[in-house]
Structure formats: structure tokens, C-alpha cells
Motif scaffolding. Structure first.
Motif, PDB file in Angstrom:
ATOM      1  N   SER A 115      16.401  11.286  24.549  1.00  0.00           N
ATOM      2  CA  SER A 115      16.821  12.332  23.627  1.00  0.00           C
ATOM      3  C   SER A 115      17.921  11.784  22.737  1.00  0.00           C
ATOM      4  CB  SER A 115      17.328  13.556  24.396  1.00  0.00           C
ATOM      5  OG  SER A 115      17.873  14.521  23.511  1.00  0.00           O
ATOM      6  N   ASP A 116      18.065  12.362  21.543  1.00  0.00           N
ATOM      7  CA  ASP A 116      19.190  11.965  20.704  1.00  0.00           C
ATOM      8  C   ASP A 116      20.469  12.687  21.103  1.00  0.00           C
ATOM      9  OD1 ASP A 116      18.704  14.493  19.765  1.00  0.00           O
ATOM     10  OD2 ASP A 116      18.263  13.908  17.703  1.00  0.00           O
ATOM     11  N   ASP A 117      20.380  13.617  22.041  1.00  0.00           N
ATOM     12  CA  ASP A 117      21.548  14.317  22.569  1.00  0.00           C
ATOM     13  C   ASP A 117      21.669  14.000  24.055  1.00  0.00           C
ATOM     14  OD1 ASP A 117      23.491  16.002  23.534  1.00  0.00           O
ATOM     15  OD2 ASP A 117      22.820  17.750  22.399  1.00  0.00           O
ATOM     16  N   PRO A 118      22.656  13.202  24.468  1.00  0.00           N
ATOM     17  CA  PRO A 118      22.785  12.824  25.877  1.00  0.00           C
ATOM     18  C   PRO A 118      22.863  14.012  26.825  1.00  0.00           C
ATOM     19  CG  PRO A 118      24.164  11.407  24.534  1.00  0.00           C
ATOM     20  CD  PRO A 118      23.631  12.483  23.625  1.00  0.00           C
ATOM     21  N   GLN A 119      23.417  15.150  26.368  1.00  0.00           N
ATOM     22  CA  GLN A 119      23.534  16.291  27.265  1.00  0.00           C
ATOM     23  C   GLN A 119      22.180  16.868  27.663  1.00  0.00           C
ATOM     24  OE1 GLN A 119      26.223  17.491  28.869  1.00  0.00           O
ATOM     25  NE2 GLN A 119      27.144  15.631  28.083  1.00  0.00           N
ATOM     26  N   ALA A 120      21.148  16.581  26.888  1.00  0.00           N
ATOM     27  CA  ALA A 120      19.818  17.068  27.233  1.00  0.00           C
ATOM     28  C   ALA A 120      19.294  16.413  28.501  1.00  0.00           C
ATOM     29  CB  ALA A 120      18.843  16.815  26.080  1.00  0.00           C
ATOM     30  N   LEU A 121      19.862  15.231  28.844  1.00  0.00           N
ATOM     31  CA  LEU A 121      19.431  14.511  30.037  1.00  0.00           C
ATOM     32  C   LEU A 121      20.566  14.406  31.041  1.00  0.00           C
ATOM     33  CD1 LEU A 121      17.312  11.737  28.320  1.00  0.00           C
ATOM     34  CD2 LEU A 121      16.470  13.428  29.947  1.00  0.00           C
ATOM     35  N   ALA A 122      21.416  15.424  31.075  1.00  0.00           N
ATOM     36  CA  ALA A 122      22.586  15.390  31.948  1.00  0.00           C
ATOM     37  C   ALA A 122      22.227  15.628  33.407  1.00  0.00           C
ATOM     38  CB  ALA A 122      23.609  16.427  31.498  1.00  0.00           C
ATOM     39  N   ASP A 123      21.006  16.061  33.702  1.00  0.00           N
ATOM     40  CA  ASP A 123      20.596  16.340  35.075  1.00  0.00           C
ATOM     41  C   ASP A 123      19.462  15.400  35.476  1.00  0.00           C
ATOM     42  OD1 ASP A 123      20.029  17.366  37.536  1.00  0.00           O
ATOM     43  OD2 ASP A 123      19.019  19.167  36.790  1.00  0.00           O
ATOM     44  N   PRO A 124      19.798  14.177  35.911  1.00  0.00           N
ATOM     45  CA  PRO A 124      18.746  13.214  36.247  1.00  0.00           C
ATOM     46  C   PRO A 124      17.878  13.655  37.406  1.00  0.00           C
ATOM     47  CG  PRO A 124      20.896  12.400  36.951  1.00  0.00           C
ATOM     48  CD  PRO A 124      21.144  13.608  36.098  1.00  0.00           C
ATOM     49  N   VAL A 125      18.417  14.438  38.343  1.00  0.00           N
ATOM     50  CA  VAL A 125      17.633  14.857  39.503  1.00  0.00           C
ATOM     51  C   VAL A 125      16.409  15.662  39.071  1.00  0.00           C
ATOM     52  CG1 VAL A 125      17.667  16.214  41.620  1.00  0.00           C
ATOM     53  CG2 VAL A 125      19.640  14.798  41.017  1.00  0.00           C
ATOM     54  N   SER A 126      16.607  16.547  38.082  1.00  0.00           N
ATOM     55  CA  SER A 126      15.479  17.355  37.619  1.00  0.00           C
ATOM     56  C   SER A 126      14.409  16.486  36.976  1.00  0.00           C
ATOM     57  CB  SER A 126      15.960  18.415  36.625  1.00  0.00           C
ATOM     58  OG  SER A 126      16.798  19.354  37.263  1.00  0.00           O
ATOM     59  N   VAL A 127      14.830  15.496  36.189  1.00  0.00           N
ATOM     60  CA  VAL A 127      13.859  14.631  35.515  1.00  0.00           C
ATOM     61  C   VAL A 127      13.077  13.815  36.538  1.00  0.00           C
ATOM     62  CG1 VAL A 127      13.540  12.820  33.799  1.00  0.00           C
ATOM     63  CG2 VAL A 127      15.368  14.510  33.497  1.00  0.00           C
ATOM     64  N   LEU A 128      13.800  13.179  37.466  1.00  0.00           N
ATOM     65  CA  LEU A 128      13.118  12.364  38.461  1.00  0.00           C
ATOM     66  C   LEU A 128      12.310  13.233  39.433  1.00  0.00           C
ATOM     67  CD1 LEU A 128      15.828   9.671  39.244  1.00  0.00           C
ATOM     68  CD2 LEU A 128      14.011   9.630  37.532  1.00  0.00           C
ATOM     69  N   GLY A 129      12.627  14.518  39.499  1.00  0.00           N
ATOM     70  CA  GLY A 129      11.845  15.427  40.321  1.00  0.00           C
ATOM     71  C   GLY A 129      10.394  15.513  39.879  1.00  0.00           C
ATOM     72  N   TYR A 130      10.143  15.264  38.592  1.00  0.00           N
ATOM     73  CA  TYR A 130       8.760  15.249  38.127  1.00  0.00           C
ATOM     74  C   TYR A 130       7.974  14.139  38.828  1.00  0.00           C
ATOM     75  CZ  TYR A 130      10.376  18.255  34.298  1.00  0.00           C
ATOM     76  OH  TYR A 130      10.926  19.296  33.551  1.00  0.00           O
ATOM     77  N   ALA A 131       8.625  13.007  39.066  1.00  0.00           N
ATOM     78  CA  ALA A 131       7.967  11.921  39.776  1.00  0.00           C
ATOM     79  C   ALA A 131       7.690  12.316  41.224  1.00  0.00           C
ATOM     80  CB  ALA A 131       8.817  10.665  39.725  1.00  0.00           C
ATOM     81  N   GLU A 132       8.637  13.023  41.823  1.00  0.00           N
ATOM     82  CA  GLU A 132       8.460  13.521  43.185  1.00  0.00           C
ATOM     83  C   GLU A 132       7.225  14.434  43.259  1.00  0.00           C
ATOM     84  OE1 GLU A 132      11.465  15.304  46.621  1.00  0.00           O
ATOM     85  OE2 GLU A 132      12.111  15.120  44.533  1.00  0.00           O
ATOM     86  N   ASP A 133       7.106  15.313  42.260  1.00  0.00           N
ATOM     87  CA  ASP A 133       5.948  16.206  42.211  1.00  0.00           C
ATOM     88  C   ASP A 133       4.649  15.421  42.041  1.00  0.00           C
ATOM     89  OD1 ASP A 133       7.699  18.319  42.435  1.00  0.00           O
ATOM     90  OD2 ASP A 133       7.578  18.927  40.336  1.00  0.00           O
ATOM     91  N   ALA A 134       4.704  14.403  41.174  1.00  0.00           N
ATOM     92  CA  ALA A 134       3.497  13.612  40.931  1.00  0.00           C
ATOM     93  C   ALA A 134       3.050  12.891  42.197  1.00  0.00           C
ATOM     94  CB  ALA A 134       3.755  12.611  39.804  1.00  0.00           C
ATOM     95  N   ALA A 135       4.010  12.356  42.939  1.00  0.00           N
ATOM     96  CA  ALA A 135       3.658  11.671  44.191  1.00  0.00           C
ATOM     97  C   ALA A 135       3.046  12.631  45.199  1.00  0.00           C
ATOM     98  CB  ALA A 135       4.896  11.001  44.770  1.00  0.00           C
ATOM     99  N   ALA A 136       3.566  13.845  45.258  1.00  0.00           N
ATOM    100  CA  ALA A 136       3.007  14.844  46.169  1.00  0.00           C
ATOM    101  C   ALA A 136       1.585  15.213  45.771  1.00  0.00           C
ATOM    102  CB  ALA A 136       3.893  16.093  46.179  1.00  0.00           C
ATOM    103  N   LEU A 137       1.350  15.330  44.468  1.00  0.00           N
ATOM    104  CA  LEU A 137      -0.018  15.634  44.012  1.00  0.00           C
ATOM    105  C   LEU A 137      -0.953  14.486  44.322  1.00  0.00           C
ATOM    106  CD1 LEU A 137       0.813  17.270  40.547  1.00  0.00           C
ATOM    107  CD2 LEU A 137      -0.111  18.432  42.563  1.00  0.00           C
ATOM    108  N   LEU A 138      -0.481  13.255  44.173  1.00  0.00           N
ATOM    109  CA  LEU A 138      -1.314  12.100  44.514  1.00  0.00           C
ATOM    110  C   LEU A 138      -1.654  12.098  45.995  1.00  0.00           C
ATOM    111  CD1 LEU A 138       0.485   9.252  42.533  1.00  0.00           C
ATOM    112  CD2 LEU A 138      -1.825  10.095  42.115  1.00  0.00           C
ATOM    113  N   ALA A 139      -0.680  12.438  46.825  1.00  0.00           N
ATOM    114  CA  ALA A 139      -0.895  12.429  48.267  1.00  0.00           C
ATOM    115  C   ALA A 139      -1.954  13.432  48.693  1.00  0.00           C
ATOM    116  CB  ALA A 139       0.422  12.705  48.990  1.00  0.00           C
ATOM    117  N   GLU A 140      -2.108  14.494  47.908  1.00  0.00           N
ATOM    118  CA  GLU A 140      -3.128  15.496  48.239  1.00  0.00           C
ATOM    119  C   GLU A 140      -4.540  14.960  48.059  1.00  0.00           C
ATOM    120  OE1 GLU A 140      -2.324  18.874  45.821  1.00  0.00           O
ATOM    121  OE2 GLU A 140      -0.468  19.397  46.869  1.00  0.00           O
TER     122      GLU A 140
END
Length: 460
Positions: A435-460
Motif C-alpha cells: 500500500s502507499d499508506d503504511p497504516q493500511a498494513l499496520a496489522d500483519p497478523v490479519s494479513v498473514l491470517g489469509y495464508a493460515e486460511d489457505a493452508a486450512a482449505l488445502l488440508a481439507e
């Protein structure tokens, strides 16, 4: 599995909170210190269930902070300062720290309602009638605080239950984001949501540094036990621990590599780049399959990144306009030492000026595969343990091996995982956000949570 492709849209409007206990933001992003106290909704009924703070070095510091913000009067400046590692005050003055603690003290009493941690790092949830915060504290080997972080607790994420729902969430994110899943050996991605182009990757560049280190060991130029000496030339800003060691301190190549990956130690990274040579890391980019290594020429050390990206506006502007040859010359203008955190404008998304490291999803797939191939050699024997020391996020038990490296800078966040499970080919999962605004990515846990979700979907 079908390939999903969407075009991402960007939304960059973020309102920054005003100063005060109800809405306070004091942000110094050097990772020596990050303190964030964000807007909250008053809760007139704080929990009455207090937890016990353990008797550890970092636990003692957590208790001290609680005692201070519950006191009738804060300790004197000298007593406050004595609790912290000197590096802490490179990014915040004692009066600024006092102001933050006074703001918190105004909302007392505070009680701890949750605690988790080890001997050097801990997170305690603290509550008062006015607010609830997660307080993170880290302590040096001497037991002094070198990190203190207050943040409003993040709401629990509800995992998505379908690829369609994940795609919808990525499309609606207030930043550009893309996600890919590719089975090792597959000609096409299994899942692709968003753009396939190059994006800033932050500390994921350290995968290529690790590759160059293994190549140097394979050639006999280094061993894993070779000593590396810390001095001002390689001392960088955190994340990390090695920056706190005095000049002349030594660590082995293996110790530096472990810290470079597990805690993304920037000084360890620059130590290793100096040990193998900048050209060797650039060569590793090509050898490990990066399609456009020229996007990272000349290869920056982390110290140079801090100076050019945020420490000297003139250097950043020159870098944006320069070609690779001119940028090589600009490296000679980088000042000695590291930027002063108090004078740096961390609100700049320097990646837009080309001050970053860049790669595509497929580049990162090839990098992980190249490292796993090196891991089968005598020189690369420690690689799998190094890469799996910190998985980044939590994956299910279906995954028998998780190799990870993530990266971030102002306005950029990325994650990459090499995942193995029984009776299936390994996959590489990558997520790239900017993003051009760093505050838009101030919560890395939420962003990386998408990867967590993707791994869970793959495991299914």
C-alpha cells in the motif's frame, strides 16, 4: 484444483487517531521500540479475574510496568531509564515515555487478565474500566527492557470456509494483496488470487542470503562454525538481537543464519552479506530462479535500506530516478552507522521509490525449492531446521513440515511457506501485500491470517 485469478483493487484511506488515552498513537518503527495505543471503546466492567505474572526476567518487567501505571506517581526519570536497555532510548526520549505511562496511569486501575511468554518475551492482556490492551515486553540478556508495545487486542478472526470467501476478503482488503498456492513440480499454480507481478518482499530477501551462505560453505570459503565479528559496518536497526552486542563480539555463521531467519535479525543478515560478498547474494538470486534479478541491483544491505528508504530523503529521491549503475554510486553516499529513529519519517512507503527488495510469487516458489534442494547436500544440512524454527502463523497438524520466511517494511508485507504433508506433493504458499499508506498494513497478523486460511482449505 482450479486456478482462481482476480484483479485487485486498492483503497488507501486510513484515518489516524489523535493523541490522548482514548486515542493515542506513538509509533517508532525500528523494533527497538514500538508503542501503539489506539482508539478503544470504553468498557465499564473490566474483568475481575487477574492472572499471576511469572517470576522471570521479562515477567518482572511486566509487573514493574503494571506497578507504574497503577501508582499514585510515576518513578523519577532516572529510575524509569534504569529499567531499559540504552538502545530503547535511541527511538524514544524519557519524557516521551513518561507521557505515555502518565496517559495510561490516568485510566487505572489496570489488572492483567492473560499472560503468555518465555524468559525474554511476553504478552500480557491488561484491563481497566476505560480500555483493554495487549502489552508486549521483551528483555535483553541483562534483563533490561528493549521493547515495549501497547495495542488494542485484535478481534478474533473467523476463518473462511471456501476459496470463494477468501477471494472476496482479499478483493475487499484496503491494500493490494495477492495469494498463490503452487504444488512443487506443477506447471501452473493451483490457486492464484490477485496479481502475478513483482512486489516488495522485505526480509524474504534473506532466503537468497541463506542460499549464498550455503554456496560459500559448499565451495569451502566458509563453514557453519566460521566466526563473524560485529562492528559498526554491519550493525543495523532491529528487528533482531545482534545489534545490541558491542563491537568485537563474534557469532558463528550458523548462529547468524538461525537468527536471520527465525527472528529476522538485520545485523545478522548484514554480517552474512559481508561474509559471502554482495555479488554472491546477487548471483544467488539468479541461481535460485529469480526471473528479474536486476530489480534488486545493486543488492541493498538492511542498513543501506534504512538509510536510503527513511534516513535521507535526498538519497531516496535520487534512488528513485537512478539506473542500476547510478544506484551503485549512490551506495557510496550512504552515511556510516544507522539513522536516528527520532528523526526518521517512518510514514513513507519507500518501496514506491524502488527502495526495497522485489520478487513475484513464482520467484519465491523457486527460491524455496532451491533451498530444499540445497538441504539435501552436506553443506546445506542445517537448512530445514533453520527455515522451520519459526512458522510465522499456526498451521494444522496435517502439515508435517513448515518452512517460513516473511518480510515487511513501511507499506509492504509478504509471507512465504514451504509446506509438506503425508501422501501429497509439497506446496509453496505465498502472499504479497502493499500500500502507499503504511497504516493500511499496520496489522500483519490479519494479513498473514489469509495464508493460515489457505493452508486450512488445502488440508481439507
Amino acid at each position: 484444483m482450479a486456478t482462481h485469478t482476480v484483479t485487485q483493487k486498492t483503497q488507501n484511506s486510513v484515518t489516524r487517531p489523535a493523541r490522548g488515552i482514548r486515542s493515542l498513537l506513538a509509533l517508532v518503527v525500528t523494533s527497538v521500540l514500538v508503542i501503539i495505543v489506539t482508539a478503544c471503546t470504553p468498557d465499564p466492567q473490566p474483568s475481575a479475574d487477574s492472572v499471576e505474572i511469572p517470576d522471570t526476567a521479562v515477567g518482572a518487567q511486566v509487573q514493574w510496568v503494571l506497578d507504574e501505571i497503577n501508582s499514585e506517581e510515576l518513578s523519577a526519570d532516572d529510575d524509569l531509564e534504569a529499567r531499559f536497555d540504552p538502545s530503547f532510548f535511541e527511538s524514544l526520549t524519557v519524557p516521551e515515555l513518561r507521557t505515555i505511562l502518565e496517559d495510561l496511569r490516568a485510566a487505572q486501575p489496570w489488572i492483567p487478565t492473560a499472560y503468555e511468554g518465555d524468559d525474554t518475551q511476553a504478552k500480557a492482556t491488561i484491563e481497566s474500566a476505560a480500555a483493554t490492551y495487549d502489552m508486549s515486553v521483551s528483555a535483553s540478556g541483562e534483563g533490561l527492557m528493549n521493547g515495549l508495545f501497547f495495542a488494542a487486542p485484535k478481534p478474533e478472526r473467523t476463518p473462511v470456509t471456501s476459496w470463494k470467501a477468501l477471494q472476496s476478503q482479499l478483493e475487499d482488503a484496503p491494500y493490494e494483496v495477492s495469494l498463490q498456492v503452487r504444488e512443487v513440480g506443477a506447471a501452473e499454480p493451483d490457486i492464484l488470487i490477485g496479481d502475478t507481478g513483482s512486489s516488495p518482499i522485505g526480509s524474504i530477501i534473506k532466503l537468497y542470503v541463506l542460499g549464498a551462505v550455503v554456496d560459500a560453505i559448499d565451495s569451502g570459503a566458509l563453514t557453519w562454525e566460521s566466526p563473524l565479528t560485529i562492528d559498526a559496518e554491519v550493525r543495523s536497526l532491529p528487528t533482531g538481537e545482534l545489534q545490541d552486542l558491542p563491537d568485537g563480539s563474534t557469532v558463528t555463521v550458523l548462529e547468524a543464519a538461525q537468527k536471520m531467519i527465525a527472528i529476522s535479525d538485520n545485523t545478522a543478515t548484514d554480517l552474512l552479506i559481508r561474509a559471502v560478498g554482495r555479488d554472491a547474494v546477487s548471483a544467488a538470486l539468479t541461481d535460485m530462479g529469480h526471473a528479474s534479478p536486476e530489480d534488486n541491483a545493486p543488492l541493498l544491505t538492511t542498513r543501506e535500506l534504512f538509510w536510503i528508504g527513511w534516513g535521507d530523503e535526498g538519497l531516496r529521491e535520487s534512488w528513485a530516478e537512478a539506473d542500476a549503475v547510478e544506484r551503485e554510486a549512490l551506495l557510496g553516499e550512504v552515511p556510516a552507522g544507522v539513522p536516528d529513529g527520532n528523526s526518521v519519517d517512518w510514514s513513507v512507503a519507500a518501496w514506491q521509490s524502488g527502495v526495497e527488495w522485489f520478487a513475484t510469487h513464482d520467484d519465491l516458489v523457486r527460491a524455496h525449492i532451491a533451498l530444499q534442494e540445497r538441504a539435501t547436500t552436506a553443506a546445506g544440512a542445517p537448512i530445514r531446521d533453520i527455515l522451520s524454527a519459526n512458522p510465522g502463523v499456526t498451521f494444522g497438524d496435517e502439515w508435517t513440515y513448515v518452512g517460513f520466511k516473511g518480510g515487511s517494511s513501511m507499506g509492504a508485507l509478504a509471507g512465504s511457506w514451504y509446506l509438506e504433508r503425508a501422501d501429497a506433493a509439497p506446496v509453496v504458499l505465498t502472499i504479497l501485500a502493499r500500500s502507499d499508506d503504511p497504516q493500511a498494513l499496520a496489522d500483519p497478523v490479519s494479513v498473514l491470517g489469509y495464508a493460515e486460511d489457505a493452508a486450512a482449505l488445502l488440508a481439507e
